[in-house]
Scaffold this active site. Structure first.
Site, mmCIF file in Angstrom:
data_model
loop_
_atom_site.group_PDB
_atom_site.id
_atom_site.type_symbol
_atom_site.label_atom_id
_atom_site.label_comp_id
_atom_site.label_asym_id
_atom_site.label_seq_id
_atom_site.Cartn_x
_atom_site.Cartn_y
_atom_site.Cartn_z
ATOM 1 N N MET A 95 0.842 -1.204 0.000
ATOM 2 C CA MET A 95 0.000 0.000 0.000
ATOM 3 C C MET A 95 0.878 1.255 0.000
ATOM 4 O O MET A 95 0.403 2.355 0.291
ATOM 5 C CB MET A 95 -0.941 0.003 1.202
ATOM 6 C CG MET A 95 -1.916 -1.175 1.171
ATOM 7 S SD MET A 95 -3.436 -0.884 2.072
ATOM 8 C CE MET A 95 -2.802 -0.599 3.701
ATOM 9 N N GLY A 96 2.175 1.094 -0.304
ATOM 10 C CA GLY A 96 3.063 2.252 -0.406
ATOM 11 C C GLY A 96 3.547 2.742 0.944
ATOM 12 O O GLY A 96 3.469 2.028 1.947
ATOM 13 N N HIS A 113 9.073 1.234 3.437
ATOM 14 C CA HIS A 113 10.151 1.266 4.429
ATOM 15 C C HIS A 113 10.983 -0.002 4.258
ATOM 16 O O HIS A 113 10.722 -0.807 3.342
ATOM 17 C CB HIS A 113 9.578 1.387 5.848
ATOM 18 C CG HIS A 113 8.477 0.391 6.137
ATOM 19 N ND1 HIS A 113 8.690 -0.970 6.159
ATOM 20 C CD2 HIS A 113 7.159 0.557 6.374
ATOM 21 C CE1 HIS A 113 7.569 -1.597 6.435
ATOM 22 N NE2 HIS A 113 6.600 -0.696 6.549
ATOM 23 N N GLY A 119 11.008 -2.735 5.700
ATOM 24 C CA GLY A 119 10.241 -3.994 5.722
ATOM 25 C C GLY A 119 9.800 -4.363 4.312
ATOM 26 O O GLY A 119 9.974 -5.510 3.865
ATOM 27 N N HIS A 120 9.242 -3.378 3.599
ATOM 28 C CA HIS A 120 8.850 -3.642 2.204
ATOM 29 C C HIS A 120 10.073 -3.996 1.360
ATOM 30 O O HIS A 120 10.016 -4.877 0.501
ATOM 31 C CB HIS A 120 8.197 -2.396 1.593
ATOM 32 C CG HIS A 120 6.939 -1.946 2.272
ATOM 33 N ND1 HIS A 120 6.870 -0.787 3.019
ATOM 34 C CD2 HIS A 120 5.699 -2.485 2.301
ATOM 35 C CE1 HIS A 120 5.643 -0.635 3.469
ATOM 36 N NE2 HIS A 120 4.908 -1.648 3.063
ATOM 37 N N GLU A 161 5.626 -11.586 7.147
ATOM 38 C CA GLU A 161 5.101 -12.255 8.346
ATOM 39 C C GLU A 161 4.580 -11.235 9.345
ATOM 40 O O GLU A 161 3.871 -11.577 10.279
ATOM 41 C CB GLU A 161 6.201 -13.105 8.985
ATOM 42 C CG GLU A 161 6.552 -14.337 8.175
ATOM 43 C CD GLU A 161 7.569 -15.228 8.855
ATOM 44 O OE1 GLU A 161 8.183 -14.789 9.856
ATOM 45 O OE2 GLU A 161 7.758 -16.355 8.371
ATOM 46 N N LYS A 162 4.967 -9.980 9.188
ATOM 47 C CA LYS A 162 4.437 -8.907 10.043
ATOM 48 C C LYS A 162 2.908 -8.973 10.089
ATOM 49 O O LYS A 162 2.292 -8.778 11.133
ATOM 50 C CB LYS A 162 4.922 -7.567 9.496
ATOM 51 C CG LYS A 162 4.042 -6.382 9.756
ATOM 52 C CD LYS A 162 4.407 -5.734 11.042
ATOM 53 C CE LYS A 162 3.569 -4.540 11.420
ATOM 54 N NZ LYS A 162 2.543 -4.105 10.552
ATOM 55 N N ASP A 163 2.300 -9.232 8.922
ATOM 56 C CA ASP A 163 0.846 -9.394 8.831
ATOM 57 C C ASP A 163 0.575 -10.896 8.722
ATOM 58 O O ASP A 163 0.231 -11.407 7.658
ATOM 59 C CB ASP A 163 0.311 -8.614 7.628
ATOM 60 C CG ASP A 163 0.631 -7.131 7.752
ATOM 61 O OD1 ASP A 163 -0.069 -6.441 8.500
ATOM 62 O OD2 ASP A 163 1.620 -6.664 7.145
HETATM 63 P P1 AMP Z 1 1.514 -2.846 3.470
HETATM 64 O O1 AMP Z 1 2.069 -1.796 2.554
HETATM 65 O O2 AMP Z 1 1.505 -2.447 4.906
HETATM 66 O O3 AMP Z 1 0.209 -3.406 2.972
HETATM 67 O O4 AMP Z 1 2.539 -4.044 3.395
HETATM 68 C C1 AMP Z 1 2.895 -4.619 2.167
HETATM 69 C C2 AMP Z 1 3.638 -5.908 2.434
HETATM 70 O O5 AMP Z 1 4.813 -5.619 3.196
HETATM 71 C C3 AMP Z 1 2.809 -6.903 3.252
HETATM 72 O O6 AMP Z 1 3.031 -8.218 2.753
HETATM 73 C C4 AMP Z 1 3.360 -6.732 4.640
HETATM 74 O O7 AMP Z 1 3.214 -7.880 5.446
HETATM 75 C C5 AMP Z 1 4.822 -6.451 4.344
HETATM 76 N N1 AMP Z 1 5.451 -5.742 5.470
HETATM 77 C C6 AMP Z 1 5.034 -4.592 6.065
HETATM 78 N N2 AMP Z 1 5.832 -4.288 7.111
HETATM 79 C C7 AMP Z 1 6.763 -5.266 7.187
HETATM 80 C C8 AMP Z 1 7.866 -5.535 8.050
HETATM 81 N N3 AMP Z 1 8.168 -4.732 9.075
HETATM 82 N N4 AMP Z 1 8.608 -6.639 7.822
HETATM 83 C C9 AMP Z 1 8.314 -7.487 6.794
HETATM 84 N N5 AMP Z 1 7.284 -7.292 5.943
HETATM 85 C C10 AMP Z 1 6.520 -6.200 6.131
#
Ligand code: AMP
Length: 284
Positions: A30-31, A34, A36-37, A148-150
């Protein structure tokens, strides 16, 4: 890197990639990217020749009183980060492109989507399953990566792919954390300075509980202590702190089966989630 906003353009760019040979990985986001992405992107590069990242702030996974409108949007800096990591395509449709006929036919996440985060956020995982099904159909990747965060989201997507027999491999990537243990999240920017410090209690509470359970402490006691730690740090309300089966997210059969500790709680207006594996007891 090509930044693509239309479906026809996407189909053409994917055909070009495919014609040059090699596999395609998809990293949906979702942009507000960071580290993690970026861990997902670099793992995607390792697993496939071409990487497609998507950025779509999916309205169907937000509840009516959630943060859809204020969710951070930073496509310019996001695309610079993706380009630097060697991403081939940034797929960035708007809502009218993703849902040209509105949201009529949807995918239901099923029972798994009604538990834990799904109980606290009704309809959330149906929205996730619906958009991920569309993204997989649009990109047709060989592999798709999720964090795995989600953890529950990853389980919902694995089930979606299994149930619909979709021809894609789903790969989970370990949670990336700040130096003090807090899981990286686009929502961390909502935290005030004070809340950011208090937020450390979430990984700490889970870490202590995971260790205690793995050393034989009764689960109910370990979970109660974790809730206390969170409450003392100022988390309220606490949506859940639970020990579950790592694979099914049903009741934990620890120590016969691997287990996962999962928690969600609010600090002020910000809802944080986290989860940790529970190490299997070492045999003496
Ligand atoms: P989001 O943009 O929050 O929807 O996340 C996009 C993808 O990045 C999803 O598969 C999340 O689980 C992953 N993600 C978000 N934060 C982290 C993190 N801290 N570590 C690993 N993967 C992450």
């Amino acid at each position: 890197m090509q930044i693509i906003r239309g479906k026809d353009e996407l189909a053409d760019a994917l055909a070009d990639l495919r014609s040059s040979g090699g596999t395609v990985a998809l990293v949906p986001t979702m942009g507000a990217l960071h580290a993690g992405h970026m861990a997902l992107i670099s793992e995607a590069r390792r697993l496939a020749r071409h990487v497609v990242a998507s950025i779509f702030v999916n309205p169907t996974q937000f509840g009516p009183n959630e943060d859809l409108d204020r969710y951070p949007r930073r496509v310019a800096s996001d695309s610079a980060m993706l380009e630097q990591e060697g991403c081939a395509i940034l797929w960035a449709p708007d809502a009218a492109t993703m849902y040209p006929d509105g949201v009529e036919a949807t995918v239901r996440a099923g029972k798994l989507g009604e538990d834990l985060d799904g109980a606290a956020r009704p309809g959330h995982f149906d929205g996730v399953a619906t958009v991920v099904a569309r993204l997989l159909d649009q990109v047709r990747p060989d592999v798709a990566l999720f964090g795995e965060k989600d953890y529950q989201q990853l389980a919902v997507i694995r089930q979606l792919v299994r149930d619909l027999a979709l021809p894609v491999e789903i790969v989970g990537v370990p949670t990336q954390r700040d130096a003090d243990g807090l899981a990286l999240s686009s929502r961390n920017i909502y935290l005030s300075g004070e809340e950011r410090i208090a937020a450390r209690a979430l990984p700490r509470a889970l870490g202590e509980a995971a260790r205690a359970v793995s050393e034989g402490e009764p689960v109910a006691e370990a979970l109660a202590k974790a809730r206390e730690t969170l409450a003392r740090a100022g988390f309220a309300p606490i949506d859940y702190v639970e020990l579950r089966d790592s694979e099914t997210l049903g009741p934990a059969g620890f120590p016969a089966r691997p287990a996962r500790l999962l928690a969600a709680a609010y600090l002020g207006k910000t809802r944080l989630i986290d989860n940790l594996p529970v190490p299997l007891r070492k045999r003496s």
